[in-house]
Motif scaffolding. Structure first.
Motif, PDB file in Angstrom:
ATOM      1  N   MET A 299       0.839  -1.188   0.000  1.00 42.50           N
ATOM      2  CA  MET A 299       0.000   0.000   0.000  1.00 42.50           C
ATOM      3  C   MET A 299       0.877   1.241   0.000  1.00 42.50           C
ATOM      4  N   THR A 300       0.445   2.269  -0.697  1.00 38.42           N
ATOM      5  CA  THR A 300       1.119   3.560  -0.602  1.00 38.42           C
ATOM      6  C   THR A 300       0.947   4.088   0.821  1.00 38.42           C
ATOM      7  N   ALA A 301       2.014   4.636   1.394  1.00 39.57           N
ATOM      8  CA  ALA A 301       1.959   5.081   2.789  1.00 39.57           C
ATOM      9  C   ALA A 301       2.740   6.372   2.971  1.00 39.57           C
ATOM     10  N   ILE A 302       2.282   7.170   3.909  1.00 40.44           N
ATOM     11  CA  ILE A 302       2.996   8.370   4.353  1.00 40.44           C
ATOM     12  C   ILE A 302       3.067   8.320   5.873  1.00 40.44           C
TER      13      ILE A 302
ATOM     14  N   PHE B 174       7.807   8.420   2.855  1.00 39.19           N
ATOM     15  CA  PHE B 174       6.864   8.057   1.796  1.00 39.19           C
ATOM     16  C   PHE B 174       7.253   6.693   1.254  1.00 39.19           C
ATOM     17  N   ALA B 175       6.285   5.779   1.201  1.00 40.04           N
ATOM     18  CA  ALA B 175       6.530   4.429   0.684  1.00 40.04           C
ATOM     19  C   ALA B 175       5.568   4.142  -0.454  1.00 40.04           C
ATOM     20  N   LYS B 176       6.094   3.549  -1.532  1.00 39.69           N
ATOM     21  CA  LYS B 176       5.283   3.271  -2.712  1.00 39.69           C
ATOM     22  C   LYS B 176       5.619   1.888  -3.261  1.00 39.69           C
ATOM     23  N   PRO B 177       4.636   0.955  -3.290  1.00 42.95           N
ATOM     24  CA  PRO B 177       4.885  -0.353  -3.906  1.00 42.95           C
ATOM     25  C   PRO B 177       4.961  -0.224  -5.422  1.00 42.95           C
ATOM     26  N   ILE B 178       5.827  -1.033  -6.023  1.00 46.75           N
ATOM     27  CA  ILE B 178       6.049  -1.013  -7.463  1.00 46.75           C
ATOM     28  C   ILE B 178       5.980  -2.453  -7.981  1.00 46.75           C
ATOM     29  N   ALA B 179       5.534  -2.608  -9.208  1.00 50.29           N
ATOM     30  CA  ALA B 179       5.452  -3.925  -9.852  1.00 50.29           C
ATOM     31  C   ALA B 179       4.604  -4.883  -9.026  1.00 50.29           C
ATOM     32  N   GLU B 180       3.387  -4.437  -8.725  1.00 51.72           N
ATOM     33  CA  GLU B 180       2.408  -5.238  -7.983  1.00 51.72           C
ATOM     34  C   GLU B 180       2.941  -5.685  -6.621  1.00 51.72           C
TER      35      GLU B 180
ATOM     36  N   LYS C  89       6.056  -6.268  -5.692  1.00 50.23           N
ATOM     37  CA  LYS C  89       7.321  -6.999  -5.646  1.00 50.23           C
ATOM     38  C   LYS C  89       8.462  -6.100  -5.176  1.00 50.23           C
ATOM     39  N   TRP C  90       8.372  -4.827  -5.498  1.00 50.05           N
ATOM     40  CA  TRP C  90       9.359  -3.847  -5.057  1.00 50.05           C
ATOM     41  C   TRP C  90       8.676  -2.785  -4.199  1.00 50.05           C
ATOM     42  N   LEU C  91       9.414  -2.223  -3.258  1.00 51.71           N
ATOM     43  CA  LEU C  91       8.900  -1.134  -2.446  1.00 51.71           C
ATOM     44  C   LEU C  91       9.966  -0.047  -2.345  1.00 51.71           C
ATOM     45  N   LEU C  92       9.594   1.174  -2.717  1.00 50.80           N
ATOM     46  CA  LEU C  92      10.483   2.327  -2.578  1.00 50.80           C
ATOM     47  C   LEU C  92      10.083   3.104  -1.345  1.00 50.80           C
ATOM     48  N   ARG C  93      11.061   3.410  -0.472  1.00 46.40           N
ATOM     49  CA  ARG C  93      10.783   4.238   0.702  1.00 46.40           C
ATOM     50  C   ARG C  93      11.798   5.376   0.773  1.00 46.40           C
ATOM     51  N   VAL C  94      11.291   6.592   0.852  1.00 42.41           N
ATOM     52  CA  VAL C  94      12.124   7.789   0.943  1.00 42.41           C
ATOM     53  C   VAL C  94      11.838   8.467   2.284  1.00 42.41           C
TER      54      VAL C  94
ATOM     55  N   ILE D 273       2.323   9.269  13.372  1.00 44.79           N
ATOM     56  CA  ILE D 273       1.060   9.021  12.682  1.00 44.79           C
ATOM     57  C   ILE D 273       1.404   8.405  11.328  1.00 44.79           C
ATOM     58  N   ASN D 274       0.943   7.185  11.098  1.00 46.60           N
ATOM     59  CA  ASN D 274       1.139   6.498   9.829  1.00 46.60           C
ATOM     60  C   ASN D 274      -0.170   6.461   9.064  1.00 46.60           C
ATOM     61  N   LEU D 275      -0.104   6.690   7.763  1.00 47.92           N
ATOM     62  CA  LEU D 275      -1.267   6.616   6.899  1.00 47.92           C
ATOM     63  C   LEU D 275      -1.003   5.609   5.789  1.00 47.92           C
ATOM     64  N   GLN D 276      -1.868   4.624   5.655  1.00 47.23           N
ATOM     65  CA  GLN D 276      -1.811   3.663   4.562  1.00 47.23           C
ATOM     66  C   GLN D 276      -3.051   3.855   3.688  1.00 47.23           C
ATOM     67  N   PHE D 277      -2.833   3.897   2.375  1.00 52.93           N
ATOM     68  CA  PHE D 277      -3.922   4.140   1.448  1.00 52.93           C
ATOM     69  C   PHE D 277      -4.221   2.841   0.704  1.00 52.93           C
ATOM     70  N   MET D 278      -5.298   2.199   1.087  1.00 56.43           N
ATOM     71  CA  MET D 278      -5.655   0.889   0.524  1.00 56.43           C
ATOM     72  C   MET D 278      -6.131   1.054  -0.914  1.00 56.43           C
ATOM     73  N   GLY D 279      -5.749   0.099  -1.740  1.00 52.88           N
ATOM     74  CA  GLY D 279      -6.147   0.152  -3.127  1.00 52.88           C
ATOM     75  C   GLY D 279      -5.247   0.991  -3.987  1.00 52.88           C
ATOM     76  N   ASN D 280      -4.112   1.499  -3.383  1.00 53.52           N
ATOM     77  CA  ASN D 280      -3.170   2.333  -4.153  1.00 53.52           C
ATOM     78  C   ASN D 280      -1.826   1.632  -4.237  1.00 53.52           C
TER      79      ASN D 280
END
Length: 266
Positions: free
Chosen positions: A39-42, A68-74, A76-81, A259-266
């Motif tokens: 899930m995309t997260a901030i 900021f965390a963003k899953p990539i390639a369904e 399989k990869w996760l980018l976190r900055v 405070i963590n926010l996860q955005f489901m479906g993203n």
């Protein structure tokens, strides 16, 4: 800082009532602390450090992080900055007054390949890099640093979840007048679900500075609350941490809030 902590605590308490009005929060609680969740997260984190070892009595630190965390390639990869906004309080050796330095610290990023990706277990490893973006000398290293990050999250139980993050990095370029770096960190984390989104938690960071023979091994125990509102999962927490073993100038006591926010479906 104090007003921010009070606001956070109030939000946690109010969320007890909000939770009962929203459906689906119980299904999200076990994954709310998974750093590799698909899930995309901030995240907005803050470490208030009023006491340091081997430092003047009134010295303090306050480190805020925006992640900021963003899953990539369904997934399989996760980018976190991660971008730090730091404050250091350094007492004047003459009159004892505390001079504060504020600004951006060194920005870090890692890319994790999740070679295990299941609802009950997620494990990933990948490159880790830190850029010398600090706006003040005291807030960064002045060095480009590279290494690796490995993270695991085990959620076989709906009640107890655990895992850890291991990172290592060393300097390879940057200001030649600044000392090199060689640092590692181990962050065990453990979460005990109490029901209705409330949980007991711990996520201390054990830091090791090999260049300066300095280290800190804190223990942490706090509380958190997960609230699901439509497609967004809010995770609020507060966690005191105390360093049991340390050497060099390190945090003795710190208060970790976030405070963590996860955005489901993203």
């Amino acid at each position: 800082m104090k007003n921010g902590l009070i606001t956070l605590i109030i939000l946690v308490l109010l969320s007890v009532e909000v939770y009962g009005q929203k459906s689906g929060a119980s299904q999200s609680a076990a994954q709310a602390n998974n750093p590799l969740a698909n899930m995309t997260a901030i995240n907005f984190h803050n470490y208030y450090i009023p006491r340091l070892t081997d430092a003047p009595k009134d010295a303090y630190l306050n480190n805020s992080w925006v992640r900021f965390a963003k899953p990539i390639a369904e997934g399989k990869w996760l980018l976190r900055v991660s971008a730090p906004l730091n404050t250091t309080g350094i007492p004047d050796p003459v009159d004892g007054s505390v001079n504060s330095i504020n600004g951006l610290g060194d920005v870090n990023a890692f890319m994790s390949y999740n070679f295990v990706s299941k609802p009950t277990a997620t494990v990933g490893i990948g490159p880790n890099i830190t850029a010398p973006t600090a706006t003040e000398t005291a807030l960064g290293t002045g060095k480009w640093q590279g290494g690796f990050a490995m993270v695991a999250f085990i959620a076989k139980s709906a009640v107890f979840q655990f895992g850890g993050l291991v990172t290592w990095q060393a300097s390879f370029a940057g200001d030649s007048n600044r000392p090199g770096t060689n640092v590692a960190a181990i962050q065990p984390f453990y979460f005990w679900q109490l029901g209705k989104g409330a949980y007991i938690r711990g996520a201390p960071i054990w830091a090791f500075d090999f260049k300066n023979d300095a280290f800190s091994v804190p223990l942490g125990l706090g509380v958190g609350k997960v609230v699901k509102v439509e497609n967004t999962v809010f995770n609020l927490f507060i966690e005191p941490q105390y360093s049991m073993i340390h050497a060099g100038t390190q945090p003795q006591f710190q208060l970790f809030t976030g405070i963590n926010l996860q955005f489901m479906g993203n």
